[in-house]
Design a protein around this motif. Structure first.
Motif, PDB file in Angstrom:
ATOM      1  N   SER A  28       0.823  -1.206   0.000  1.00  0.00           N
ATOM      2  CA  SER A  28       0.000   0.000   0.000  1.00  0.00           C
ATOM      3  C   SER A  28       0.857   1.256   0.000  1.00  0.00           C
ATOM      4  N   HIS A  29       1.888   1.289   0.878  1.00  0.00           N
ATOM      5  CA  HIS A  29       2.794   2.439   0.909  1.00  0.00           C
ATOM      6  C   HIS A  29       3.503   2.612  -0.435  1.00  0.00           C
ATOM      7  N   LEU A  30       3.953   1.501  -1.011  1.00  0.00           N
ATOM      8  CA  LEU A  30       4.674   1.589  -2.284  1.00  0.00           C
ATOM      9  C   LEU A  30       3.776   2.099  -3.399  1.00  0.00           C
ATOM     10  N   VAL A  31       2.538   1.603  -3.454  1.00  0.00           N
ATOM     11  CA  VAL A  31       1.600   2.077  -4.480  1.00  0.00           C
ATOM     12  C   VAL A  31       1.382   3.581  -4.319  1.00  0.00           C
ATOM     13  N   GLY A  32       1.248   4.041  -3.065  1.00  0.00           N
ATOM     14  CA  GLY A  32       1.083   5.466  -2.826  1.00  0.00           C
ATOM     15  C   GLY A  32       2.306   6.260  -3.246  1.00  0.00           C
ATOM     16  N   ASP A  33       3.508   5.704  -3.036  1.00  0.00           N
ATOM     17  CA  ASP A  33       4.745   6.392  -3.401  1.00  0.00           C
ATOM     18  C   ASP A  33       4.960   6.427  -4.913  1.00  0.00           C
ATOM     19  N   ILE A  34       4.736   5.247  -5.548  1.00  0.00           N
ATOM     20  CA  ILE A  34       5.137   5.068  -6.944  1.00  0.00           C
ATOM     21  C   ILE A  34       4.013   5.433  -7.917  1.00  0.00           C
ATOM     22  N   ARG A  35       2.754   5.292  -7.467  1.00  0.00           N
ATOM     23  CA  ARG A  35       1.571   5.537  -8.314  1.00  0.00           C
ATOM     24  C   ARG A  35       1.522   4.573  -9.495  1.00  0.00           C
ATOM     25  N   ASP A  36       2.092   3.399  -9.302  1.00  0.00           N
ATOM     26  CA  ASP A  36       2.091   2.377 -10.360  1.00  0.00           C
ATOM     27  C   ASP A  36       2.023   1.025  -9.658  1.00  0.00           C
ATOM     28  N   PHE A  37       0.856   0.389  -9.745  1.00  0.00           N
ATOM     29  CA  PHE A  37       0.640  -0.838  -8.985  1.00  0.00           C
ATOM     30  C   PHE A  37       1.591  -1.941  -9.419  1.00  0.00           C
ATOM     31  N   GLN A  38       1.744  -2.125 -10.731  1.00  0.00           N
ATOM     32  CA  GLN A  38       2.601  -3.202 -11.217  1.00  0.00           C
ATOM     33  C   GLN A  38       4.050  -2.992 -10.795  1.00  0.00           C
ATOM     34  N   LEU A  39       4.531  -1.741 -10.913  1.00  0.00           N
ATOM     35  CA  LEU A  39       5.907  -1.442 -10.511  1.00  0.00           C
ATOM     36  C   LEU A  39       6.087  -1.663  -9.017  1.00  0.00           C
ATOM     37  N   ALA A  40       5.103  -1.268  -8.236  1.00  0.00           N
ATOM     38  CA  ALA A  40       5.191  -1.460  -6.781  1.00  0.00           C
ATOM     39  C   ALA A  40       5.250  -2.936  -6.435  1.00  0.00           C
ATOM     40  N   GLU A  41       4.410  -3.724  -7.073  1.00  0.00           N
ATOM     41  CA  GLU A  41       4.369  -5.165  -6.813  1.00  0.00           C
ATOM     42  C   GLU A  41       5.696  -5.821  -7.204  1.00  0.00           C
ATOM     43  N   ASP A  42       6.198  -5.458  -8.379  1.00  0.00           N
ATOM     44  CA  ASP A  42       7.466  -6.031  -8.850  1.00  0.00           C
ATOM     45  C   ASP A  42       8.629  -5.624  -7.937  1.00  0.00           C
ATOM     46  N   SER A  43       8.634  -4.376  -7.497  1.00  0.00           N
ATOM     47  CA  SER A  43       9.723  -3.879  -6.659  1.00  0.00           C
ATOM     48  C   SER A  43       9.713  -4.541  -5.286  1.00  0.00           C
ATOM     49  N   LEU A  44       8.516  -4.764  -4.743  1.00  0.00           N
ATOM     50  CA  LEU A  44       8.430  -5.453  -3.451  1.00  0.00           C
ATOM     51  C   LEU A  44       8.921  -6.892  -3.593  1.00  0.00           C
ATOM     52  N   GLN A  45       8.574  -7.530  -4.704  1.00  0.00           N
ATOM     53  CA  GLN A  45       9.055  -8.895  -4.929  1.00  0.00           C
ATOM     54  C   GLN A  45      10.574  -8.917  -5.052  1.00  0.00           C
ATOM     55  N   ASP A  46      11.124  -7.915  -5.743  1.00  0.00           N
ATOM     56  CA  ASP A  46      12.590  -7.795  -5.841  1.00  0.00           C
ATOM     57  C   ASP A  46      13.214  -7.659  -4.452  1.00  0.00           C
ATOM     58  N   ALA A  47      12.581  -6.852  -3.601  1.00  0.00           N
ATOM     59  CA  ALA A  47      13.110  -6.628  -2.248  1.00  0.00           C
ATOM     60  C   ALA A  47      13.076  -7.913  -1.425  1.00  0.00           C
ATOM     61  N   LEU A  48      12.012  -8.681  -1.562  1.00  0.00           N
ATOM     62  CA  LEU A  48      11.908  -9.947  -0.829  1.00  0.00           C
ATOM     63  C   LEU A  48      12.981 -10.929  -1.285  1.00  0.00           C
ATOM     64  N   GLU A  49      13.250 -10.933  -2.589  1.00  0.00           N
ATOM     65  CA  GLU A  49      14.302 -11.816  -3.104  1.00  0.00           C
ATOM     66  C   GLU A  49      15.673 -11.369  -2.604  1.00  0.00           C
ATOM     67  N   SER A  50      15.889 -10.052  -2.523  1.00  0.00           N
ATOM     68  CA  SER A  50      17.156  -9.542  -1.985  1.00  0.00           C
ATOM     69  C   SER A  50      17.304  -9.901  -0.513  1.00  0.00           C
ATOM     70  N   ALA A  51      16.174  -9.880   0.211  1.00  0.00           N
ATOM     71  CA  ALA A  51      16.215 -10.210   1.637  1.00  0.00           C
ATOM     72  C   ALA A  51      16.711 -11.635   1.854  1.00  0.00           C
ATOM     73  N   LEU A  52      16.332 -12.555   0.972  1.00  0.00           N
ATOM     74  CA  LEU A  52      16.793 -13.942   1.107  1.00  0.00           C
ATOM     75  C   LEU A  52      18.316 -14.008   1.110  1.00  0.00           C
ATOM     76  N   ILE A  53      18.934 -13.197   0.252  1.00  0.00           N
ATOM     77  CA  ILE A  53      20.401 -13.214   0.151  1.00  0.00           C
ATOM     78  C   ILE A  53      21.033 -12.481   1.332  1.00  0.00           C
ATOM     79  N   HIS A  54      20.615 -11.233   1.539  1.00  0.00           N
ATOM     80  CA  HIS A  54      21.267 -10.388   2.554  1.00  0.00           C
ATOM     81  C   HIS A  54      20.985 -10.870   3.966  1.00  0.00           C
ATOM     82  N   TRP A  55      19.735 -11.241   4.260  1.00  0.00           N
ATOM     83  CA  TRP A  55      19.413 -11.695   5.614  1.00  0.00           C
ATOM     84  C   TRP A  55      20.004 -13.071   5.881  1.00  0.00           C
ATOM     85  N   GLY A  56      20.106 -13.882   4.822  1.00  0.00           N
ATOM     86  CA  GLY A  56      20.727 -15.181   4.990  1.00  0.00           C
ATOM     87  C   GLY A  56      22.197 -15.061   5.358  1.00  0.00           C
TER      88      GLY A  56
END
Length: 416
Positions: A28-56
């Motif tokens: 919700s915050h990302l959609v409000g920031d970016i004003r693009d639902f698809q971009l927000a969804e894709d970017s959050l997915q990218d962040a979750l994938e990065s978390a697997l590497i960095h948090w691991g």
């Protein structure tokens, strides 16, 4: 617990839990920031994938949600910079860079404070047809699988997947802006918002999981229903939906037997029903109907209220239930409403008459498990045991949960 010392093996589970609990708020915050639902969804997915590497490698950060939000914004900037129309996007990039230094508390919440409810309103955009925007919202916000959404609509799985893909393309091509609507824009989205909450609750009871009832989905839908009632205290259908969910959920403890099998309404121990929820739901039904605008959620809630307030199965007012289902059928072309009316007629009049009415529904509900279960029950009650056995086999083959299969198998076994 030292977050930096967390074992790498537990990181995927931690990420999954955070995504499930906070994914809606973050998106919700990302959609409000970016004003693009698809971009927000894709970017959050990218962040979750990065978390697997960095948090691991380093363990969980002090604020996992803050880390994901900041990373998602950076991923969005990267995607915008790679876009062919980079110059056009440069203003958006500058805004996102500025937001990196902004805390969540500085973000204007607007009249809808709850992040998940806000995102549901955002996604239920009037530029999309109701079925499409509801399906997209269920997939992106509520986390339902494409197959679960298709089953809720009695659609084919491939057809629903194609609908979702076409919708995303339309959103991108048309440049549909996803923004939080102000109160004067709620009315045109309310029907879709109600459908999202209703289908989320339904999926909690249509679960294919071993537990059969996904209580987390049911309770989240009820929570959203309560919030929506506070936002729209004048809307009878909001009251009707909340009443419907409360009355259904009041019977949850009595729905399963000791072996995990479903217990039919006729055999449920009514003393196990939650009378506090029943009283609250019944009061909401009365309040909604007094407004004089009876809609489908109010009518369904009135039916469940009759079941809930009957002293026993045999003392249920089946005539009134059949009449309510007839009224319900006039609100939408839904063959399931007619199937339920036929069940009520079987008790109000006769199983023979009810069985004779099933024919016209056979094609529309060929892949709907309850149709075959109802047909089997009516055949048993009219003496057609061999046909009933075949109908039970069809129902078992279409069942998604072990609880349903145990229940239907026991019914079939009772035929000898």
């Amino acid at each position: 617990m030292n977050r930096r010392a967390i074992e790498a093996g537990s990181v995927p589970a931690a990420i999954e839990a955070i995504a499930r609990a906070d994914g809606g708020r973050l998106l919700s915050h990302l959609v409000g920031d970016i004003r693009d639902f698809q971009l927000a969804e894709d970017s959050l997915q990218d962040a979750l994938e990065s978390a697997l590497i960095h948090w691991g490698r380093n363990g969980l950060p002090a604020s996992p949600q803050g880390w994901l939000m900041q990373t998602a914004r950076r991923k969005a900037i990267d995607r915008l910079r790679r876009a062919s129309n980079f110059r056009v996007k440069s203003v958006e990039i500058a805004q996102l860079i500025e937001l990196e230094n902004q805390s969540d508390e500085e973000v204007y919440m607007g009249p809808i404070a709850d992040e998940r409810l806000k995102l549901i309103f955002i996604c239920c955009h009037p530029a999309l047809d109701r079925k499409t925007c509801v399906a997209l919202t269920l997939r992106s916000v509520c986390g339902l699988k494409t197959e679960e959404i298709a089953d809720a609509y009695l659609d084919g799985h491939d057809a629903m997947a194609q609908r979702l893909v076409r919708a995303r393309h339309k959103i991108t091509k048309a440049g549909i802006a996803y923004e939080v609507p102000e109160p004067d824009g709620w009315a045109e989205r309310l029907e879709s918002v109600l459908a999202v909450i209703y289908l989320t609750f339904n999926e909690g009871y249509a679960s294919g999981s071993e537990a059969h009832i996904r209580a987390n989905l049911c309770e989240e839908a009820i929570r959203l229903g309560r919030l929506l009632k506070d936002l729209c205290p004048w809307e009878a259908e909001v009251e009707g939906l909340l009443a419907l969910m409360l009355l259904h959920h009041a019977r949850r403890v009595a729905r399963l037997g000791p072996s995990g099998e479903i217990v039919s309404l006729e055999d449920q121990k009514r003393k196990l029903w939650d009378r506090v929820l029943i009283d609250e739901g019944a009061a909401l039904v009365d309040m909604a109907l007094r407004r004089g605008r009876a809609g489908p959620y109010q009518l369904q809630a009135a039916i469940i209220a009759l079941h809930s307030e009957a002293p026993s199965f045999g003392e249920t007012d089946w005539q009134q239930i059949a009449a309510l289902y007839r009224a319900l059928a006039t609100t939408a072309e839904n063959p399931v409403f007619e199937l339920n009316r036929i069940v009520a007629i079987s008790y109000a009049e006769s199983a023979e008459r009810a069985l004779s009415m099933l024919g016209p529904l056979a094609q529309a509900l060929a892949q709907y498990q309850p149709f075959h279960a109802v047909r089997a029950d009516l055949l048993v009650r009219t003496g057609g045991h061999e046909e009933a056995r075949a109908a039970y086999k069809s129902a078992i083959a279409l069942s998604q949960s072990n609880a349903e299969k145990l229940f239907l198998a026991a019914k079939m076994q009772a035929l000898g």
